[in-house]
Design an enzyme around this catalytic site. Structure first.
Site, PDB file in Angstrom:
ATOM      1  N   LYS A  11      52.891  45.835  33.674  1.00  0.00           N
ATOM      2  CA  LYS A  11      52.438  47.137  33.183  1.00  0.00           C
ATOM      3  C   LYS A  11      53.527  48.202  33.307  1.00  0.00           C
ATOM      4  O   LYS A  11      53.775  48.937  32.361  1.00  0.00           O
ATOM      5  CB  LYS A  11      51.185  47.594  33.940  1.00  0.00           C
ATOM      6  CG  LYS A  11      49.971  46.724  33.746  1.00  0.00           C
ATOM      7  CD  LYS A  11      48.765  47.222  34.514  1.00  0.00           C
ATOM      8  CE  LYS A  11      48.974  47.388  35.998  1.00  0.00           C
ATOM      9  NZ  LYS A  11      49.163  46.149  36.757  1.00  0.00           N
ATOM     10  N   ARG A  86      41.010  52.327  37.624  1.00  0.00           N
ATOM     11  CA  ARG A  86      40.884  50.977  38.172  1.00  0.00           C
ATOM     12  C   ARG A  86      39.438  50.603  38.455  1.00  0.00           C
ATOM     13  O   ARG A  86      39.158  49.457  38.762  1.00  0.00           O
ATOM     14  CB  ARG A  86      41.688  50.837  39.462  1.00  0.00           C
ATOM     15  CG  ARG A  86      43.159  50.745  39.209  1.00  0.00           C
ATOM     16  CD  ARG A  86      43.879  50.300  40.438  1.00  0.00           C
ATOM     17  NE  ARG A  86      45.272  50.037  40.106  1.00  0.00           N
ATOM     18  CZ  ARG A  86      46.183  49.722  40.984  1.00  0.00           C
ATOM     19  NH1 ARG A  86      45.875  49.613  42.251  1.00  0.00           N
ATOM     20  NH2 ARG A  86      47.418  49.496  40.615  1.00  0.00           N
ATOM     21  N   ARG A 125      59.347  39.215  42.944  1.00  0.00           N
ATOM     22  CA  ARG A 125      59.642  40.647  42.975  1.00  0.00           C
ATOM     23  C   ARG A 125      59.705  41.156  44.412  1.00  0.00           C
ATOM     24  O   ARG A 125      60.567  41.958  44.761  1.00  0.00           O
ATOM     25  CB  ARG A 125      58.575  41.424  42.185  1.00  0.00           C
ATOM     26  CG  ARG A 125      58.837  42.940  42.165  1.00  0.00           C
ATOM     27  CD  ARG A 125      57.840  43.673  41.316  1.00  0.00           C
ATOM     28  NE  ARG A 125      56.579  43.855  42.034  1.00  0.00           N
ATOM     29  CZ  ARG A 125      55.514  44.438  41.524  1.00  0.00           C
ATOM     30  NH1 ARG A 125      55.503  44.873  40.277  1.00  0.00           N
ATOM     31  NH2 ARG A 125      54.415  44.573  42.237  1.00  0.00           N
ATOM     32  N   ARG A 131      59.482  44.461  48.892  1.00  0.00           N
ATOM     33  CA  ARG A 131      58.174  45.135  48.944  1.00  0.00           C
ATOM     34  C   ARG A 131      57.304  44.517  50.031  1.00  0.00           C
ATOM     35  O   ARG A 131      56.880  43.374  49.931  1.00  0.00           O
ATOM     36  CB  ARG A 131      57.454  45.027  47.606  1.00  0.00           C
ATOM     37  CG  ARG A 131      58.060  45.888  46.528  1.00  0.00           C
ATOM     38  CD  ARG A 131      57.128  45.898  45.344  1.00  0.00           C
ATOM     39  NE  ARG A 131      57.640  46.741  44.286  1.00  0.00           N
ATOM     40  CZ  ARG A 131      56.884  47.183  43.302  1.00  0.00           C
ATOM     41  NH1 ARG A 131      55.611  46.869  43.241  1.00  0.00           N
ATOM     42  NH2 ARG A 131      57.400  47.942  42.364  1.00  0.00           N
ATOM     43  N   ARG A 142      44.725  41.329  46.083  1.00  0.00           N
ATOM     44  CA  ARG A 142      44.813  42.307  44.994  1.00  0.00           C
ATOM     45  C   ARG A 142      44.256  41.721  43.693  1.00  0.00           C
ATOM     46  O   ARG A 142      43.623  42.434  42.909  1.00  0.00           O
ATOM     47  CB  ARG A 142      46.262  42.764  44.814  1.00  0.00           C
ATOM     48  CG  ARG A 142      46.715  43.700  45.922  1.00  0.00           C
ATOM     49  CD  ARG A 142      48.203  43.935  45.941  1.00  0.00           C
ATOM     50  NE  ARG A 142      48.715  44.482  44.704  1.00  0.00           N
ATOM     51  CZ  ARG A 142      49.991  44.426  44.342  1.00  0.00           C
ATOM     52  NH1 ARG A 142      50.886  43.852  45.121  1.00  0.00           N
ATOM     53  NH2 ARG A 142      50.387  44.948  43.209  1.00  0.00           N
TER      54      ARG A 142
END
Length: 186
Positions: A11, A86, A125, A131, A142
């Site tokens: 996104k 969301r 990622r 992260r 998630r």
């Protein structure tokens, strides 16, 4: 515009390319929360607790943040929301915000992707970007939260006749070409 998709669907990447081409701002609640975390703000500390558990930041905090952002001058001619709404409650809050401003949503783009490919993408990622919120356990949580809370939004926007589903797998350029075709009404 809104861009929907599971965590890791691309996104943010696609939003940046699309908004650059259209000359409108990409408004990412995740990026705003991460910036607040990096700056050590009160909002950042609150958001970090939720994000570290793989949960959404509560609606009242997120709604206020989006309302404030949509009132900024650069969003007058259009915007693309990434990561908001969301939940169904946030859909209602966004409807109220847009009604206040005399604006309507033109299109909701949903990047459709396969779960295991997304988990693999997010783990890669996390390794590259360091992260902390992208462990496999948190990523899978998630995904569950997305299916439970966010996936129903696509049905709402489909019923309103503004949902466009786009295959989110492939190269950045391939996905962007699909999105541009949908935005152009092809």
């Amino acid at each position: 515009m809104i861009i929907l998709g599971a965590p890791g669907a691309g996104k943010g990447t696609q939003a940046k390319i699309l908004t650059d081409s259209l000359g409108i701002p990409a408004i990412s609640t995740g990026a705003i929360f991460r910036a607040n975390i990096a700056e050590g703000t009160e909002l950042g500390q609150v958001a970090k607790g939720y994000m570290d558990r793989g949960e959404f930041v509560p609606d009242e905090i997120t709604d206020a943040l989006v309302k404030d952002r949509l009132h900024q001058d650069d969003a007058d001619e259009g915007f693309l929301l990434d990561g908001y709404p969301r939940t169904l409650a946030q859909v209602g809050a966004l409807d109220e915000i847009l009604l206040e401003q005399g604006k309507l949503l033109d299109i909701v783009i949903e990047l459709v992707t396969e779960k295991d490919a997304l988990v693999e993408r997010l783990l890669k990622r996390a390794e590259i970007e360091g992260r902390a919120d992208d462990t496999e356990e948190v990523i899978r949580r998630r995904m569950e939260v997305y299916v439970e809370q966010t996936k129903p939004l696509s049905r709402v926007y489909e019923q309103r006749g503004i949902l466009a589903q786009v295959d989110g797998l492939g190269t950045v350029e391939e996905v962007q070409a699909r999105i541009q075709a949908v935005v152009a009404g092809e």
